[in-house]
Structure formats: structure tokens, C-alpha cells
Motif scaffolding. Structure first.
Motif, PDB file in Angstrom:
ATOM      1  N   LEU A 152       0.843  -1.189   0.000  1.00  0.00           N
ATOM      2  CA  LEU A 152       0.000   0.000   0.000  1.00  0.00           C
ATOM      3  C   LEU A 152       0.878   1.239   0.000  1.00  0.00           C
ATOM      4  O   LEU A 152       2.015   1.222   0.481  1.00  0.00           O
ATOM      5  CB  LEU A 152      -0.964   0.003   1.189  1.00  0.00           C
ATOM      6  N   CYS A 153       0.353   2.294  -0.574  1.00  0.00           N
ATOM      7  CA  CYS A 153       0.985   3.607  -0.526  1.00  0.00           C
ATOM      8  C   CYS A 153       0.108   4.522   0.307  1.00  0.00           C
ATOM      9  O   CYS A 153      -1.122   4.422   0.255  1.00  0.00           O
ATOM     10  CB  CYS A 153       1.173   4.180  -1.928  1.00  0.00           C
ATOM     11  N   PHE A 154       0.737   5.403   1.086  1.00  0.00           N
ATOM     12  CA  PHE A 154      -0.045   6.343   1.875  1.00  0.00           C
ATOM     13  C   PHE A 154       0.472   7.755   1.647  1.00  0.00           C
ATOM     14  O   PHE A 154       1.673   7.978   1.465  1.00  0.00           O
ATOM     15  CB  PHE A 154      -0.053   5.972   3.362  1.00  0.00           C
ATOM     16  N   ALA A 155      -0.454   8.710   1.617  1.00  0.00           N
ATOM     17  CA  ALA A 155      -0.120  10.073   1.228  1.00  0.00           C
ATOM     18  C   ALA A 155      -1.093  11.043   1.875  1.00  0.00           C
ATOM     19  O   ALA A 155      -2.134  10.649   2.430  1.00  0.00           O
ATOM     20  CB  ALA A 155      -0.159  10.216  -0.289  1.00  0.00           C
ATOM     21  N   SER A 156      -0.760  12.330   1.789  1.00  0.00           N
ATOM     22  CA  SER A 156      -1.626  13.392   2.316  1.00  0.00           C
ATOM     23  C   SER A 156      -1.149  14.720   1.755  1.00  0.00           C
ATOM     24  O   SER A 156      -0.116  14.813   1.095  1.00  0.00           O
ATOM     25  CB  SER A 156      -1.585  13.414   3.850  1.00  0.00           C
ATOM     26  N   PRO A 176       0.255  -0.400  -6.510  1.00  0.00           N
ATOM     27  CA  PRO A 176      -0.117  -0.833  -5.159  1.00  0.00           C
ATOM     28  C   PRO A 176      -1.434  -1.596  -5.149  1.00  0.00           C
ATOM     29  O   PRO A 176      -2.272  -1.458  -6.052  1.00  0.00           O
ATOM     30  CB  PRO A 176      -0.248   0.498  -4.406  1.00  0.00           C
ATOM     31  N   ASP A 177      -1.616  -2.394  -4.120  1.00  0.00           N
ATOM     32  CA  ASP A 177      -2.902  -3.061  -3.904  1.00  0.00           C
ATOM     33  C   ASP A 177      -3.933  -2.084  -3.344  1.00  0.00           C
ATOM     34  O   ASP A 177      -5.135  -2.287  -3.524  1.00  0.00           O
ATOM     35  CB  ASP A 177      -2.738  -4.219  -2.921  1.00  0.00           C
ATOM     36  N   LEU A 178      -3.444  -1.047  -2.661  1.00  0.00           N
ATOM     37  CA  LEU A 178      -4.328  -0.131  -1.941  1.00  0.00           C
ATOM     38  C   LEU A 178      -3.607   1.194  -1.765  1.00  0.00           C
ATOM     39  O   LEU A 178      -2.383   1.223  -1.595  1.00  0.00           O
ATOM     40  CB  LEU A 178      -4.677  -0.720  -0.570  1.00  0.00           C
ATOM     41  N   ILE A 179      -4.360   2.301  -1.804  1.00  0.00           N
ATOM     42  CA  ILE A 179      -3.822   3.621  -1.493  1.00  0.00           C
ATOM     43  C   ILE A 179      -4.608   4.203  -0.332  1.00  0.00           C
ATOM     44  O   ILE A 179      -5.850   4.210  -0.353  1.00  0.00           O
ATOM     45  CB  ILE A 179      -3.886   4.553  -2.719  1.00  0.00           C
ATOM     46  N   LEU A 180      -3.899   4.651   0.689  1.00  0.00           N
ATOM     47  CA  LEU A 180      -4.498   5.365   1.819  1.00  0.00           C
ATOM     48  C   LEU A 180      -4.234   6.849   1.637  1.00  0.00           C
ATOM     49  O   LEU A 180      -3.082   7.258   1.489  1.00  0.00           O
ATOM     50  CB  LEU A 180      -3.889   4.913   3.147  1.00  0.00           C
ATOM     51  N   PHE A 181      -5.286   7.654   1.645  1.00  0.00           N
ATOM     52  CA  PHE A 181      -5.086   9.101   1.639  1.00  0.00           C
ATOM     53  C   PHE A 181      -5.573   9.639   2.971  1.00  0.00           C
ATOM     54  O   PHE A 181      -6.729   9.484   3.345  1.00  0.00           O
ATOM     55  CB  PHE A 181      -5.813   9.779   0.479  1.00  0.00           C
ATOM     56  N   LEU A 182      -4.650  10.305   3.699  1.00  0.00           N
ATOM     57  CA  LEU A 182      -4.850  10.598   5.118  1.00  0.00           C
ATOM     58  C   LEU A 182      -5.153  12.064   5.400  1.00  0.00           C
ATOM     59  O   LEU A 182      -4.878  12.545   6.498  1.00  0.00           O
ATOM     60  CB  LEU A 182      -3.616  10.134   5.914  1.00  0.00           C
ATOM     61  N   GLY A 183      -5.741  12.757   4.448  1.00  0.00           N
ATOM     62  CA  GLY A 183      -6.251  14.085   4.743  1.00  0.00           C
ATOM     63  C   GLY A 183      -5.612  15.201   3.962  1.00  0.00           C
ATOM     64  O   GLY A 183      -4.525  15.085   3.401  1.00  0.00           O
ATOM     65  N   ASP A 184      -6.319  16.340   3.945  1.00  0.00           N
ATOM     66  CA  ASP A 184      -5.938  17.526   3.168  1.00  0.00           C
ATOM     67  C   ASP A 184      -5.873  17.191   1.680  1.00  0.00           C
ATOM     68  O   ASP A 184      -4.905  17.505   0.992  1.00  0.00           O
ATOM     69  CB  ASP A 184      -4.629  18.123   3.680  1.00  0.00           C
ATOM     70  N   TYR A 185      -6.957  16.574   1.209  1.00  0.00           N
ATOM     71  CA  TYR A 185      -7.105  16.270  -0.216  1.00  0.00           C
ATOM     72  C   TYR A 185      -7.233  17.567  -1.002  1.00  0.00           C
ATOM     73  O   TYR A 185      -6.699  17.696  -2.107  1.00  0.00           O
ATOM     74  CB  TYR A 185      -8.337  15.386  -0.410  1.00  0.00           C
ATOM     75  N   PRO A 232      -7.734   0.687  -5.562  1.00  0.00           N
ATOM     76  CA  PRO A 232      -8.774   1.199  -4.667  1.00  0.00           C
ATOM     77  C   PRO A 232      -8.166   2.088  -3.584  1.00  0.00           C
ATOM     78  O   PRO A 232      -7.046   1.851  -3.138  1.00  0.00           O
ATOM     79  CB  PRO A 232      -9.386  -0.070  -4.068  1.00  0.00           C
ATOM     80  N   TRP A 233      -8.912   3.104  -3.183  1.00  0.00           N
ATOM     81  CA  TRP A 233      -8.482   4.039  -2.140  1.00  0.00           C
ATOM     82  C   TRP A 233      -9.320   3.846  -0.883  1.00  0.00           C
ATOM     83  O   TRP A 233     -10.514   3.527  -0.939  1.00  0.00           O
ATOM     84  CB  TRP A 233      -8.657   5.480  -2.609  1.00  0.00           C
ATOM     85  N   MET A 234      -8.671   4.071   0.262  1.00  0.00           N
ATOM     86  CA  MET A 234      -9.344   4.292   1.546  1.00  0.00           C
ATOM     87  C   MET A 234      -8.959   5.698   1.977  1.00  0.00           C
ATOM     88  O   MET A 234      -7.770   6.045   1.969  1.00  0.00           O
ATOM     89  CB  MET A 234      -8.906   3.278   2.591  1.00  0.00           C
ATOM     90  N   VAL A 235      -9.939   6.513   2.347  1.00  0.00           N
ATOM     91  CA  VAL A 235      -9.664   7.923   2.619  1.00  0.00           C
ATOM     92  C   VAL A 235     -10.169   8.326   3.989  1.00  0.00           C
ATOM     93  O   VAL A 235     -11.111   7.743   4.533  1.00  0.00           O
ATOM     94  CB  VAL A 235     -10.317   8.836   1.551  1.00  0.00           C
ATOM     95  N   THR A 236      -9.523   9.336   4.550  1.00  0.00           N
ATOM     96  CA  THR A 236     -10.062  10.089   5.671  1.00  0.00           C
ATOM     97  C   THR A 236      -9.682  11.539   5.440  1.00  0.00           C
ATOM     98  O   THR A 236      -8.875  11.856   4.576  1.00  0.00           O
ATOM     99  CB  THR A 236      -9.559   9.566   7.027  1.00  0.00           C
ATOM    100  N   TRP A 237     -10.297  12.430   6.208  1.00  0.00           N
ATOM    101  CA  TRP A 237     -10.031  13.851   6.011  1.00  0.00           C
ATOM    102  C   TRP A 237      -9.185  14.405   7.141  1.00  0.00           C
ATOM    103  O   TRP A 237      -8.979  13.770   8.175  1.00  0.00           O
ATOM    104  CB  TRP A 237     -11.337  14.628   5.923  1.00  0.00           C
ATOM    105  N   ASP A 238      -8.673  15.612   6.946  1.00  0.00           N
ATOM    106  CA  ASP A 238      -8.074  16.386   8.028  1.00  0.00           C
ATOM    107  C   ASP A 238      -8.815  17.721   8.079  1.00  0.00           C
ATOM    108  O   ASP A 238     -10.027  17.755   7.868  1.00  0.00           O
ATOM    109  CB  ASP A 238      -6.570  16.527   7.825  1.00  0.00           C
ATOM    110  N   ASP A 239      -8.122  18.829   8.279  1.00  0.00           N
ATOM    111  CA  ASP A 239      -8.822  20.094   8.477  1.00  0.00           C
ATOM    112  C   ASP A 239      -9.164  20.823   7.178  1.00  0.00           C
ATOM    113  O   ASP A 239     -10.241  21.419   7.048  1.00  0.00           O
ATOM    114  CB  ASP A 239      -8.026  21.012   9.391  1.00  0.00           C
ATOM    115  N   LEU A 416       0.163   5.251  10.957  1.00  0.00           N
ATOM    116  CA  LEU A 416       0.502   5.963   9.729  1.00  0.00           C
ATOM    117  C   LEU A 416      -0.152   7.336   9.773  1.00  0.00           C
ATOM    118  O   LEU A 416      -1.290   7.468  10.236  1.00  0.00           O
ATOM    119  CB  LEU A 416       0.007   5.199   8.494  1.00  0.00           C
ATOM    120  N   GLY A 417       0.557   8.384   9.296  1.00  0.00           N
ATOM    121  CA  GLY A 417       0.006   9.724   9.390  1.00  0.00           C
ATOM    122  C   GLY A 417       0.454  10.643   8.276  1.00  0.00           C
ATOM    123  O   GLY A 417       1.221  10.270   7.384  1.00  0.00           O
ATOM    124  N   GLY A 418      -0.040  11.881   8.355  1.00  0.00           N
ATOM    125  CA  GLY A 418       0.284  12.922   7.381  1.00  0.00           C
ATOM    126  C   GLY A 418       0.292  14.280   8.058  1.00  0.00           C
ATOM    127  O   GLY A 418       0.817  14.432   9.152  1.00  0.00           O
TER     128      GLY A 418
END
Length: 518
Positions: A152-156, A176-185, A232-239, A416-418
């Protein structure tokens, strides 16, 4: 409202709202059959939320993406979707029609089921006589399945004005099998950042129309579209998906109550419209249920959290007008055990997830730096300073998670964070002089600018690397025996394309907590 009542409301409202997106709604609907001069798939395609038998497919019809309505008629439009076992789309396994409705920005969220576990698929959409690009996705392994690997790759933090998205181009090459996007899209500020390489297309958004245009500005970028189409992506938001440094029901300027919640509701609606999320997350006013988990066979569980919506207010604030600065000293309020960055209901859900997880690797997907970061002289209490906007404003929340990792014997916990616009790696310890109970990795930023701050590691010995001078993302390769985390840094995010290099790599041995640089 009580948590049970809120969950019932969310489920009921999501079911009703979901009817507007479900293929079953096609039969009795009055549909527009527009003839569009421009490509309705200008925002690309995406997939997300994989399960062992399905995935979410997403697109949004927008022939004129920088208009608030996307250039679409004020009626629902039928969209055909197809998913196949081959990239040429000859071996179709599922297909159907969904409704792109104007009240959802003509976005489409198709929850495909009945697929095989742990395999690749390809998909596309057709609407108004046009066909979308083909995207690649995959399902999760079957429940309890033995899995050899997960990449997986993770980014923000991808501020449009601050740089270009060459990091996304390199992420595509990782397959990647999966991408995590950890906020401030997105970033919500007015156009005109200092040193901007390109400008936001509209003023600071505060309503649904404004946020739609802001998302469209980002999603028309071809490199970002390619990253959405590769996995496929899994996402969450930040501010910044709402407003800089907001928390709960107020923003950094002290705007709160109904005024701010109207803005938060608009931002949450636009977020849902532009992400490959399930109907269970459809916002109800200013509420949106975003925390959830993903199991990858027995190899991994990913717990995705929301640290913005439910948090208590900032501690240690001076009296008078709202305090815009993030830095605070230590105070009794900061250490109050009743304070939570996740809120009681979400925190209880996370504790249960950790206690019941059977996965070999447990990844906490959260928004920012999880570790304590002392910004002043650690030898002098008088000059000790912390950021009030992250976990250091809520140390009791962090302590409860670390304790649960230890007491529940959670296998190989990793945070994991951003958010901080820097790469960071750290041992996670319950006490400053105690042993590591887990590891942390923050994957830089796609384009948002940061600083070197190399001295942070010297002031915080548990932090093994802190580098804000470069942009990029993190890559995680998990196996049953051991795993590796690699920080990937682009040479120059201020040019449209840039070479990339490995900034640092870390080995994670099964059963041995902590960070080990290689």
C-alpha cells in the motif's frame, strides 16, 4: 444526541439517500438524456472501500467541471457501469445502471458485490454517449485467508497551488494493492498562495457549490486521476477539507455554532460526492460517519479514524479573542484524562477493534503525527511547547491507545500519518524512557510545502527521522515474516514531472516493535 440514536439516524438517512444512487432507482425515475458537447468524465474514475466480495466504483458527471453544477442539467441521468476480469473489458462479470442525481452533484457511487476475493478487476462507465477511462481495482482477500503480501501507498497534503503531482505518477508505477489518503485532499483558502505554481479556480468555498468547484480543480489533474484509477483508495479527512485547524463545531477563528456547522455540512457533502465511499457514510447535515476498518485476510487490519469531527476544544488557550497560534505550553487541561481527540464513541469503537483484531499487522490510519513532539527545550519545563492541533493537545487519548496496544497484545501495531508536511519515523512508547510498543511513519506531503526541522529529532529521541525539506509519499510492503516502509521523495515538486528517490527505508520484524532503519 445519544450515540445509539445518532447511529440509527445515520443508517436510516443513508438508506433513504442511497436510493438516489442505487440501480433499483432507475426503473421509476424520469431521466434526462442529455447531449453533451464536452466529456462528462472530466473528473476521471475511482474505486475504493474493498471487501472480500466487492468494491465501490465512483465517478461524477461534469462536462464543465469548474461550474458549480458541472455543466449538467438539473435532472438525474442514467449511467451504465461495467466491471470485468480483463483490462480490455471483454470478460464482463457485473454490469448495471446507476443514477447520477443533481442533489449529489451528479456523482455515482456503485457498491459492486458478488466478486471473487483477492483479485484484480477493471471497470468503466458510460453516460450521455461517452465512455470513461478504464480503471483498475481489486477486492480484499477472503476473511481468514492466509495472505503472502500487501503493498500500500499512503499520502496526504496535496495543496494545488504549492506544487505539482509527480508523486502521484510514481505511485502509479508502484502498482499498489491499496492507497491510503490521510487528509488535506483539497485546501480551502482563497487563491494566491505565495510562490504558487498554479491557482485555485474559485474564492474560498463556504457552500456546496464552492466546494464542488474546489474539488473539481484538483480532480481534473491527470496525475491525480491516474492514481485513483490504478488501485482502490481508503480515505479520511483532516482540516483543510473544511477549514484550517477546525475542530468539532468551531474553526480556528472561533466561528462556531450554526454558522460553522452550515459550512461543515456543505464541506462534508462535497467530500462524499468526490470520494469512492459507501452509502453508510452519506452525511446527514454536519454529521458524517467516516471511521471504519478494513481486513486484508489474516495479514493486516487497517483502522481508519476521524480526528476532526468529534474532538474536544483546544486546551491551554488564553482568555479573550480566539487564539490563532497552535503552540501551547503544558497545563493541567492538556493532560485532563477526560479529553479526547476521537470522541468517546469512536474511541470505544477503536478499542474494541484493537481488542478483537486477529491480524498479524495492525495499521492505525490517522491524520497527523501520533508521537509526542516537544518543540521547546526538553530540559526546561518553562520553555516546553507543544502543538495544540494534534495528539499533543490530547495526550490522554494517545496514552489509552498505547495502553490498549500493550494490554490487548495487539500484533505489530503501526501508526501511519500525514498533515505535518514532513517525513517522520518514530518509536511509540508509553513512557519517555520505556520500551517501544509500536512504530510510527508519517509519509511527507504530495505537494504542500514544509521545512527541514532536523532539530526535532534531537529534542525528541524517540523520533528517528524528521525531514520536511522534500515532498513525496510512503510505501508499505507487508509480509507474514517481516515488512518494510520506504519513504519516496520527489526531486522537485515545483515542476510538473520530477524524478523520485528512496529517502529512507525501515525494516519491521514480526513481533519486534519499534523503528529499525536500513
Amino acid at each position: 444526541m445519544p450515540s445509539m440514536a445518532r447511529r440509527q439516524l445515520l443508517r436510516g438517512a443513508a438508506s433513504l439517500a442511497g436510493l438516489a444512487l442505487a440501480p433499483a432507482a432507475i426503473g421509476g425515475a424520469v431521466l434526462a438524456a442529455p447531449s453533451l458537447a464536452d466529456n462528462p468524465f472530466s473528473l476521471g474514475v475511482a474505486s475504493g472501500e474493498p471487501t472480500a466480495n466487492g468494491v465501490v466504483l465512483w465517478t461524477r458527471l461534469a462536462p464543465k467541471p469548474l461550474q458549480p453544477d458541472g455543466g449538467m442539467p438539473p435532472e438525474p441521468v442514467a449511467v451504465r457501469w461495467e466491471i470485468a476480469e480483463d483490462q480490455a473489458m471483454r470478460k464482463l462479470v457485473r454490469s448495471g445502471k446507476a443514477l447520477a442525481a443533481p442533489n449529489a452533484g451528479h456523482s455515482v457511487h456503485v457498491e459492486v458485490a458478488g466478486l471473487k476475493a483477492g483479485r484484480e478487476y477493471w471497470y468503466r462507465f458510460t453516460a450521455a454517449g461517452a465512455q470513461s477511462p478504464v480503471g483498475r481495482t481489486r477486492t480484499a482477500p477472503a476473511r481468514g485467508a492466509q495472505v503472502d503480501r500487501l503493498r500500500l501507498c499512503f499520502a496526504s497534503c496535496q495543496k494545488y497551488e504549492a506544487g505539482f503531482y509527480s508523486a502521484h505518477a510514481h505511485m502509479v508505477e508502484e502498482a499498489p494493492d491499496l492507497i491510503l489518503f490521510l487528509g488535506d485532499y483539497i485546501y480551502e483558502g482563497a487563491p494566491g498562495s505565495k510562490g504558487a505554481v498554479r491557482l485555485h479556480a474559485n474564492p474560498e468555498p463556504k457552500d456546496v457549490a464552492g466546494y464542488r468547484v474546489r474539488y473539481a480543480s484538483y480532480k481534473t489533474d491527470p496525475l491525480l486521476q491516474a492514481a485513483h484509477a490504478v488501485a482502490p483508495w481508503m480515505v479520511t479527512w483532516d482540516d483543510h477539507e473544511v477549514s484550517n485547524d477546525y475542530g468539532g463545531d468551531h474553526d480556528q477563528d472561533g466561528v462556531s455554532g450554526e454558522t460553522f456547522l452550515r459550512r461543515r455540512a456543505a464541506a462534508y457533502q462535497a467530500y462524499y460526492e468526490h470520494m469512492p465511499l459507501r452509502r453508510r457514510t452519506i452525511p446527514v447535515g454536519p454529521d458524517m460517519l467516516l471511521y471504519r476498518r478494513l481486513d486484508w485476510g489474516t495479514l493486516a487490519q487497517i483502522q481508519v479514524v476521524d480526528d476532526r469531527q468529534y474532538r474536544d476544544g483546544k486546551p491551554c488557550q488564553p482568555p479573550g479573542p480566539p487564539h490563532r497560534g497552535k503552540l501551547i505550553g503544558d497545563c493541567e487541561e492538556r493532560r485532563d484524562p477526560a479529553r479526547s481527540i476521537l470522541g468517546q464513541t469512536q474511541e470505544a469503537w477503536l478499542m474494541d477493534s484493537l481488542a478483537t483484531s486477529k491480524a498479524q499487522w495492525n495499521l492505525l490510519a490517522q491524520q497527523t503525527l501520533f508521537s509526542e513532539l516537544q518543540l521547546g527545550d526538553p530540559a526546561s519545563q518553562a520553555t516546553r511547547a507543544y502543538s495544540s492541533d494534534g495528539w499533543d493537545g490530547y495526550p490522554a487519548s494517545r496514552a489509552r491507545i498505547l495502553r490498549q496496544w500493550r494490554e490487548a497484545k495487539v500484533s505489530n501495531p503501526i501508526a501511519l500519518g500525514g498533515d505535518i508536511h514532513a517525513f517522520a519515523a518514530a518509536d511509540l512508547c508509553e513512557a519517555s524512557d520505556g520500551p517501544a510498543v509500536g512504530a510510527e511513519f508519517v509519509g511527507g506531503s504530495i505537494s504542500s510545502l514544509g521545512g527541514g526541522e532536523g532539530a526535532y529529532a534531537a529534542k525528541n529521541p524517540h523520533i528517528k527521522l524528521y525531514d520536511g525539506a522534500v515532498r513525496g509519499y510512503g510505501r508499505v510492503d507487508l509480509t507474514p515474516k517481516d515488512s518494510r516502509v520506504t519513504f519516496r521523495a520527489v526531486e522537485n515538486a515545483l515542476v510538473p514531472t520530477s524524478p523520485i528517490r528512496d529517502l529512507a527505508s525501515f525494516a519491521l520484524e514480526n513481533g519486534v516493535p519499534g523503528v529499525h532503519r536500513i
